[in-house]
Structures are given as structure tokens and as C-alpha cells.
Design a protein around this motif. Structure first.
Motif, PDB file in Angstrom:
ATOM      1  N   ALA A 212      71.592 -50.155 -31.225  1.00  0.00           N
ATOM      2  CA  ALA A 212      71.356 -48.913 -30.482  1.00  0.00           C
ATOM      3  C   ALA A 212      70.645 -47.950 -31.425  1.00  0.00           C
ATOM      4  CB  ALA A 212      72.671 -48.326 -29.986  1.00  0.00           C
ATOM      5  N   GLN A 213      69.315 -48.039 -31.465  1.00  0.00           N
ATOM      6  CA  GLN A 213      68.532 -47.241 -32.402  1.00  0.00           C
ATOM      7  C   GLN A 213      68.333 -45.803 -31.931  1.00  0.00           C
ATOM      8  OE1 GLN A 213      64.973 -49.399 -33.739  1.00  0.00           O
ATOM      9  NE2 GLN A 213      65.912 -51.247 -32.899  1.00  0.00           N
ATOM     10  N   GLY A 214      68.663 -45.534 -30.686  1.00  0.00           N
ATOM     11  CA  GLY A 214      68.610 -44.187 -30.143  1.00  0.00           C
ATOM     12  C   GLY A 214      69.543 -44.083 -28.955  1.00  0.00           C
ATOM     13  N   LEU A 215      70.188 -42.921 -28.778  1.00  0.00           N
ATOM     14  CA  LEU A 215      71.054 -42.672 -27.634  1.00  0.00           C
ATOM     15  C   LEU A 215      70.742 -41.294 -27.075  1.00  0.00           C
ATOM     16  CD1 LEU A 215      74.572 -43.833 -28.964  1.00  0.00           C
ATOM     17  CD2 LEU A 215      73.096 -45.064 -27.368  1.00  0.00           C
ATOM     18  N   ALA A 216      70.784 -41.177 -25.752  1.00  0.00           N
ATOM     19  CA  ALA A 216      70.610 -39.878 -25.109  1.00  0.00           C
ATOM     20  C   ALA A 216      71.400 -39.857 -23.809  1.00  0.00           C
ATOM     21  CB  ALA A 216      69.134 -39.595 -24.834  1.00  0.00           C
ATOM     22  N   ALA A 217      71.974 -38.695 -23.489  1.00  0.00           N
ATOM     23  CA  ALA A 217      72.708 -38.514 -22.238  1.00  0.00           C
ATOM     24  C   ALA A 217      71.853 -37.713 -21.267  1.00  0.00           C
ATOM     25  CB  ALA A 217      74.023 -37.785 -22.499  1.00  0.00           C
ATOM     26  N   ALA A 218      71.808 -38.155 -19.998  1.00  0.00           N
ATOM     27  CA  ALA A 218      71.003 -37.491 -18.970  1.00  0.00           C
ATOM     28  C   ALA A 218      71.599 -37.793 -17.610  1.00  0.00           C
ATOM     29  CB  ALA A 218      69.556 -37.983 -19.029  1.00  0.00           C
ATOM     30  N   ASP A 219      71.180 -37.047 -16.605  1.00  0.00           N
ATOM     31  CA  ASP A 219      71.568 -37.325 -15.215  1.00  0.00           C
ATOM     32  C   ASP A 219      70.301 -37.676 -14.445  1.00  0.00           C
ATOM     33  OD1 ASP A 219      72.638 -37.544 -12.721  1.00  0.00           O
ATOM     34  OD2 ASP A 219      73.220 -35.431 -12.528  1.00  0.00           O
ATOM     35  N   VAL A 220      69.916 -38.946 -14.478  1.00  0.00           N
ATOM     36  CA  VAL A 220      68.632 -39.353 -13.907  1.00  0.00           C
ATOM     37  C   VAL A 220      68.683 -39.505 -12.392  1.00  0.00           C
ATOM     38  CG1 VAL A 220      67.945 -40.496 -16.043  1.00  0.00           C
ATOM     39  CG2 VAL A 220      69.052 -41.843 -14.233  1.00  0.00           C
ATOM     40  N   ASN A 221      69.886 -39.601 -11.791  1.00  0.00           N
ATOM     41  CA  ASN A 221      69.989 -39.781 -10.339  1.00  0.00           C
ATOM     42  C   ASN A 221      70.633 -38.602  -9.636  1.00  0.00           C
ATOM     43  OD1 ASN A 221      72.570 -40.145 -11.227  1.00  0.00           O
ATOM     44  ND2 ASN A 221      72.835 -42.216 -10.393  1.00  0.00           N
ATOM     45  N   GLY A 222      70.889 -37.516 -10.349  1.00  0.00           N
ATOM     46  CA  GLY A 222      71.351 -36.283  -9.723  1.00  0.00           C
ATOM     47  C   GLY A 222      72.735 -36.319  -9.141  1.00  0.00           C
ATOM     48  N   ASP A 223      73.610 -37.222  -9.612  1.00  0.00           N
ATOM     49  CA  ASP A 223      74.963 -37.316  -9.050  1.00  0.00           C
ATOM     50  C   ASP A 223      75.982 -36.521  -9.856  1.00  0.00           C
ATOM     51  OD1 ASP A 223      75.177 -38.839 -11.330  1.00  0.00           O
ATOM     52  OD2 ASP A 223      75.978 -40.628 -10.332  1.00  0.00           O
ATOM     53  N   HIS A 224      75.518 -35.741 -10.833  1.00  0.00           N
ATOM     54  CA  HIS A 224      76.356 -34.884 -11.670  1.00  0.00           C
ATOM     55  C   HIS A 224      77.282 -35.684 -12.582  1.00  0.00           C
ATOM     56  CE1 HIS A 224      74.786 -31.580  -9.366  1.00  0.00           C
ATOM     57  NE2 HIS A 224      75.217 -32.133  -8.251  1.00  0.00           N
ATOM     58  N   VAL A 225      76.947 -36.948 -12.810  1.00  0.00           N
ATOM     59  CA  VAL A 225      77.609 -37.779 -13.811  1.00  0.00           C
ATOM     60  C   VAL A 225      76.530 -38.199 -14.802  1.00  0.00           C
ATOM     61  CG1 VAL A 225      78.916 -39.888 -14.271  1.00  0.00           C
ATOM     62  CG2 VAL A 225      79.296 -38.626 -12.135  1.00  0.00           C
ATOM     63  N   ASP A 226      76.799 -38.038 -16.093  1.00  0.00           N
ATOM     64  CA  ASP A 226      75.775 -38.349 -17.085  1.00  0.00           C
ATOM     65  C   ASP A 226      75.525 -39.844 -17.184  1.00  0.00           C
ATOM     66  OD1 ASP A 226      74.811 -35.877 -18.176  1.00  0.00           O
ATOM     67  OD2 ASP A 226      76.786 -35.585 -19.051  1.00  0.00           O
ATOM     68  N   ASP A 227      74.262 -40.172 -17.366  1.00  0.00           N
ATOM     69  CA  ASP A 227      73.813 -41.541 -17.596  1.00  0.00           C
ATOM     70  C   ASP A 227      73.466 -41.681 -19.074  1.00  0.00           C
ATOM     71  OD1 ASP A 227      73.887 -41.877 -14.701  1.00  0.00           O
ATOM     72  OD2 ASP A 227      72.038 -40.698 -14.685  1.00  0.00           O
ATOM     73  N   LEU A 228      73.400 -42.925 -19.560  1.00  0.00           N
ATOM     74  CA  LEU A 228      73.172 -43.176 -20.978  1.00  0.00           C
ATOM     75  C   LEU A 228      71.879 -43.945 -21.174  1.00  0.00           C
ATOM     76  CD1 LEU A 228      74.321 -42.959 -23.876  1.00  0.00           C
ATOM     77  CD2 LEU A 228      75.451 -45.163 -23.481  1.00  0.00           C
ATOM     78  N   VAL A 229      71.010 -43.405 -22.024  1.00  0.00           N
ATOM     79  CA  VAL A 229      69.736 -44.043 -22.350  1.00  0.00           C
ATOM     80  C   VAL A 229      69.832 -44.587 -23.767  1.00  0.00           C
ATOM     81  CG1 VAL A 229      67.241 -43.729 -22.559  1.00  0.00           C
ATOM     82  CG2 VAL A 229      68.521 -42.424 -20.839  1.00  0.00           C
ATOM     83  N   ILE A 230      69.643 -45.913 -23.905  1.00  0.00           N
ATOM     84  CA  ILE A 230      69.767 -46.581 -25.194  1.00  0.00           C
ATOM     85  C   ILE A 230      68.404 -47.117 -25.609  1.00  0.00           C
ATOM     86  CG2 ILE A 230      70.917 -48.410 -26.497  1.00  0.00           C
ATOM     87  CD1 ILE A 230      73.126 -48.381 -24.367  1.00  0.00           C
ATOM     88  N   SER A 231      67.924 -46.700 -26.765  1.00  0.00           N
ATOM     89  CA  SER A 231      66.661 -47.221 -27.287  1.00  0.00           C
ATOM     90  C   SER A 231      66.951 -48.370 -28.240  1.00  0.00           C
ATOM     91  CB  SER A 231      65.897 -46.125 -28.034  1.00  0.00           C
ATOM     92  OG  SER A 231      65.562 -45.060 -27.179  1.00  0.00           O
TER      93      SER A 231
END
Length: 473
Positions: A212-231
Motif C-alpha cells: 500500500a504505497q499510498g492511502l486516501a479516504a474519500a466518499d466517491v459515491n456520496g453515501d456519507h461513508v468514507d471509501d478507501l483509495v489504495i495506490s
């Protein structure tokens, strides 16, 4: 753009914690994921991972500059090391404390907490420490226990804070060179740390992401639950890219949605570029990914009710219309990324560091470009470019400054417009330095720019501190 905890998105002496004025905070979660003293202003976290601490070379230090109505200053700061009173561990040679950073209100006391990764601790086994926020700033800490497995070399290589389980409490994701990510569930206390933890296997069909060379939290689908982006890297194809996991309130907290084969190195940032209520993913592509001689580019993937869209909305290089400069081989345009709304128009903008950019005769000086968000997404129209040769930016361009080694877009003075903070870890023979430029209705301006190096914050220039190599996101 909605407020949530982002990746703090990366890499001395005994470490004095500077006392701050007493402020009032409620028991509700902190408004901002990086307001450590609860005064209503975002703070800036910058790492000097190669700083000498207690005579130990490359032990590492972290500098926190507190925001205010006038932004940040060199004087208003805290320096944290493993020799700071109340911080677990001991400064040792080659630890590089601060090689990764994240923040959020983990114990829901109204103050953001800082998470500092030390992936080289214990000969590369790695560890991480939560430093607790409070009315007087940051103090005290708790060690994150890592998995007892040799497959997890450089534990805490990457960090991200977000509510991935939808229970209203901040969780902490911890990455390593292993093939999984550990998630510590919300419900942290100063006495016992996280309520529990679970492991996320980074499986990708028949292959896996290598580290996991990079991690970021976002809400890409607008459901008010954070999603996780792993590089990371797909071990089947050796393609770099981003795994996007959607968060959930169900029995399976995080579910793989897709892999974005962006040709990226390890850089991704998140935010709502087109103002539609869904977070978008901005990923860097390595030099040579677009053409044999290109110097790097950035791609924008838009969020939607169905999750992240896998077709890029835009791919932008320094040859794109409206973007200053020229696309040149090995510029590393996209080495660092950050997302924030610099002009208050409701569209998140993107700061892009190009650390090997030449400025006139000066080699590997570095530059930073700010790309605009719009109703359609990321665009080159209206882009701005900054270097140490830009009027109003303190200093002058020199060989090997690496201006743009870290960038951060965040509103440090509470005026509703993100300010641009820039690190240059090679400044002054690798002492490193930090700049802060103000956001405004017309974009980033250099009037009143702030700049400081290690000496102004109490980080000694012994060896090569590399202040500005990383910033919290």
C-alpha cells in the motif's frame, strides 16, 4: 466540499511542545481533521524525516504550524520527535519518524489527533504513534500495534483516517509493503487505543496489489461513508494504479469496486472537482506513461452514485491548453498532489508538484502548478505556476531545491479559500524549507507569502533534515 479526514497523504533536539493559548472545544467531533487545538483553524503538518534528534542521524521530526486569522507563522508551532516527553519510543538512527502522516479526531473529543508513521523503526519492521490533540495543542501518545508477521515490512508506510464503517466514528487505515491493509475501528481512547481492528486483503482478481504505497479516504459515491483509495502495483501486470474500496455499514466494511490502471507512481489525492457532491480521484502518471518523452501527467476520475468512473475525465500535462510551462522529459509533473478550493467557487482545485523542473539554467529546482476544478471537472484553463523565481515568492531558484516535493491545499486562515503550502526538501543543501501562499477569489496570490526553514522551528540543520519532504493531507 464536505469536511472529512484526508490522507495526511506521505515521507532534533529533545523536541519541545510549544504552549498555546487555551481554547474552548465541545465534546462533539472536531470540525476539521487537522485542527489539533480546537481553535477553528486548520493546522499544517510538515515532516523533517531526516532530522537529527539527540545526536541520532535521520531519527526524524514533525513540525506542526498552527493556523490563525493571519494564517501560519514560523513562531506558532510544535515540534514532535520520539524524544518528546509523552511520545512513545526513543529516537534512533535511521528511524525517519514522520515518513507518513495522517490526522482526524480519533477519540471524538473535539480535537484532531495526529498519526505519525515510522516505517523504518526496528530495522524496517515499522510502527506508528497517535499523538493526541487538546486545548493546548498536541501532547501524549499511543502506539499502534502492528501485525506479528515478517510480511509486513515497513508497517505504517502509509496512513489514512476516515469513517469506513459508517458508524460516525473515525477509523484508521495502516498500510505496509505487505499485501493487506489493517483498519483500526473508531472508538479510540487514550487509555486503550482502538476498539478493534480488521484486515483488508488487497486482492485483485487473480493478482494482488504489491504494498500500500499510498492511502486516501474519500466518499466517491456520496453515501456519507468514507471509501478507501489504495495506490500500489498490480503484481500480474506491473501496472501502477489505484484500488478503490467502497465503505459500508454492513458486515463487510470495505468492498473492492475497481482498479484504476493510471500508470501512477504512488501519488493520488481526492476531492470534489466538479461540485456534484461526489469525491473524485486525481492520480499522477509517471514520466513516459503518456508518451516516450513526457514529464508526467495527472488524471482525474470522477465519482458518481455508482462509485468511481473508470474512464478519466481529463489527462493533463504541461502541454495541455492553459497550463504554464512545457512538458519535458523527467520533470516529474505529479510527484506531489493536493486538492482544495483555492478561490471559493465550490470546485476543488489541484496543486501539482514537479520536483525536477528546471528553472532557467538551474537544474532540478522544481515548480508547482495549480489546476482548476470546474463544473465538468479538472481543467487546464486558468492554471497558475509557481517557483522560487515567481515574483513575491521568497528565495531564489537553485539547483537541487526540489521545490514542490510536498504540496498542501488547506484553508489556514479561515477565509473559506484554500492556501497553498509547498515543501522543498533540498533547499539550502538539504536543510529543506516550507512556503505558504494565500488563496483568494482570483486564485493563489504571493502577496504576504510566508517561508521558513528548520532553524525557525527548532529543528537543527545538523546533517540533512529534509524539512518539507512530506506534508499532512
Amino acid at each position: 466540499m464536505r469536511t472529512r479526514a484526508f490522507l495526511l497523504a506521505a515521507t532534533l533536539t529533545t523536541g519541545l511542545l510549544t504552549a498555546l493559548p487555551v481554547t474552548t472545544a465541545s465534546a462533539a467531533p472536531a470540525r476539521f481533521s487537522d485542527d489539533f487545538n480546537g481553535d477553528g483553524y486548520r493546522d499544517l503538518v510538515t515532516a523533517a524525516p531526516s532530522a537529527t534528534v539527540g545526536g541520532k542521524a535521520r531519527a526524524g521530526a514533525v513540525v506542526v504550524n498552527y493556523g490563525s486569522k493571519s494564517g501560519i507563522s514560523a513562531a506558532r508551532h510544535t515540534v514532535i520527535t520520539q524524544n518528546t516527553t509523552g511520545i512513545p519510543g526513543t529516537a534512533e538512527t535511521n528511524d525517519e519518524f514522520g515518513a507518513s502522516l495522517a490526522s482526524g479526531d480519533l477519540n471524538r473529543d473535539g480535537y484532531a489527533d495526529l498519526v505519525v508513521g515510522t516505517p523504518d523503526e526496528n530495522d524496517g519492521t515499522g510502527t506508528a504513534v497517535v499523538v493526541w490533540g487538546g486545548k493546548n495543542g498536541l501532547s501524549g501518545g499511543w502506539t499502534l500495534p502492528g501485525p506479528a508477521s515478517s510480511a509486513h515490512d515497513e508497517y505504517a508506510l502509509t496512513l489514512a483516517v476516515g469513517d469506513f464503517t459508517g458508524d460516525g466514528r473515525a477509523d484508521l487505515a495502516v498500510g505496509s509493503l505487505g499485501k493487506d491493509v489493517w483498519v483500526f475501528r473508531g472508538g479510540f481512547t487514550k487509555a486503550s487505543g482502538a476498539a478493534s481492528r480488521f484486515v483488508l486483503r488487497t486482492e485483485l482478481q487473480a493478482g494482488v496489489i504489491s504494498g500500500a504505497q499510498g492511502l486516501a479516504a474519500a466518499d466517491v459515491n456520496g453515501d456519507h461513508v468514507d471509501d478507501l483509495v489504495i495506490s500500489g502495483t498490480d503484481e500480474r501486470t506491473y501496472d501502477d494504479g489505484q484500488l478503490v474500496y467502497t465503505g459500508s455499514t454492513g458486515d463487510t466494511p470495505l468492498t473492492l469496486q475497481t482498479f484504476l490502471p493510471s500508470g501512477a507512481w504512488r501519488t493520488a489525492a481526492v476531492g470534489d472537482l466538479n461540485g456534484d457532491g461526489y469525491d473524485d480521484v486525481v492520480a499522477a502518471t509517471a514520466p513516459g506513461s503518456v508518451s516516450a518523452n513526457d514529464g508526467g501527467s495527472v488524471r482525474a476520475y470522477l465519482g458518481s452514485a455508482d462509485g468511481i468512473r473508470t474512464t478519466p475525465q481529463a489527462t493533463i500535462t504541461q502541454n495541455s491548453p492553459g497550463v504554464p510551462g512545457t512538458d519535458e522529459k523527467e520533470d516529474w509533473f505529479g510527484h506531489s498532489l493536493s486538492v482544495g478550493d483555492v478561490n471559493g467557487d465550490g470546485y476543488a482545485d489541484v496543486a501539482v508538484g514537479a520536483i525536477y523542473e528546471a528553472i532557467g539554467p538551474d537544474w532540478q529546482t522544481g515548480a508547482v502548478t495549480v489546476l482548476r476544478g470546474s463544473a465538468t471537472g479538472l481543467t487546464g484553463t486558468g492554471a497558475q505556476s509557481f517557483s522560487q523565481d515567481t515574483a513575491g515568492v521568497p528565495g531564489s531558484a537553485e539547483d537541487n531545491d526540489f521545490f514542490g516535493s510536498a504540496v498542501r491545499l488547506s484553508d489556514l486562515n479561515g477565509d473559506g479559500k484554500a492556501d497553498l503550502s509547498i515543501g522543498a526538501h533540498g533547499e539550502n543543501d538539504s536543510d529543506g524549507a516550507v512556503w505558504s501562499l494565500r488563496g483568494s477569489a482570483s486564485g493563489i496570490r504571493t502577496t504576504g507569502a510566508v517561508s521558513f526553514g528548520p532553524a525557525a522551528t527548532g529543528v537543527p540543520a545538523t546533517g540533512y533534515p529534509h524539512l518539507g519532504r512530506l506534508m499532512g493531507q
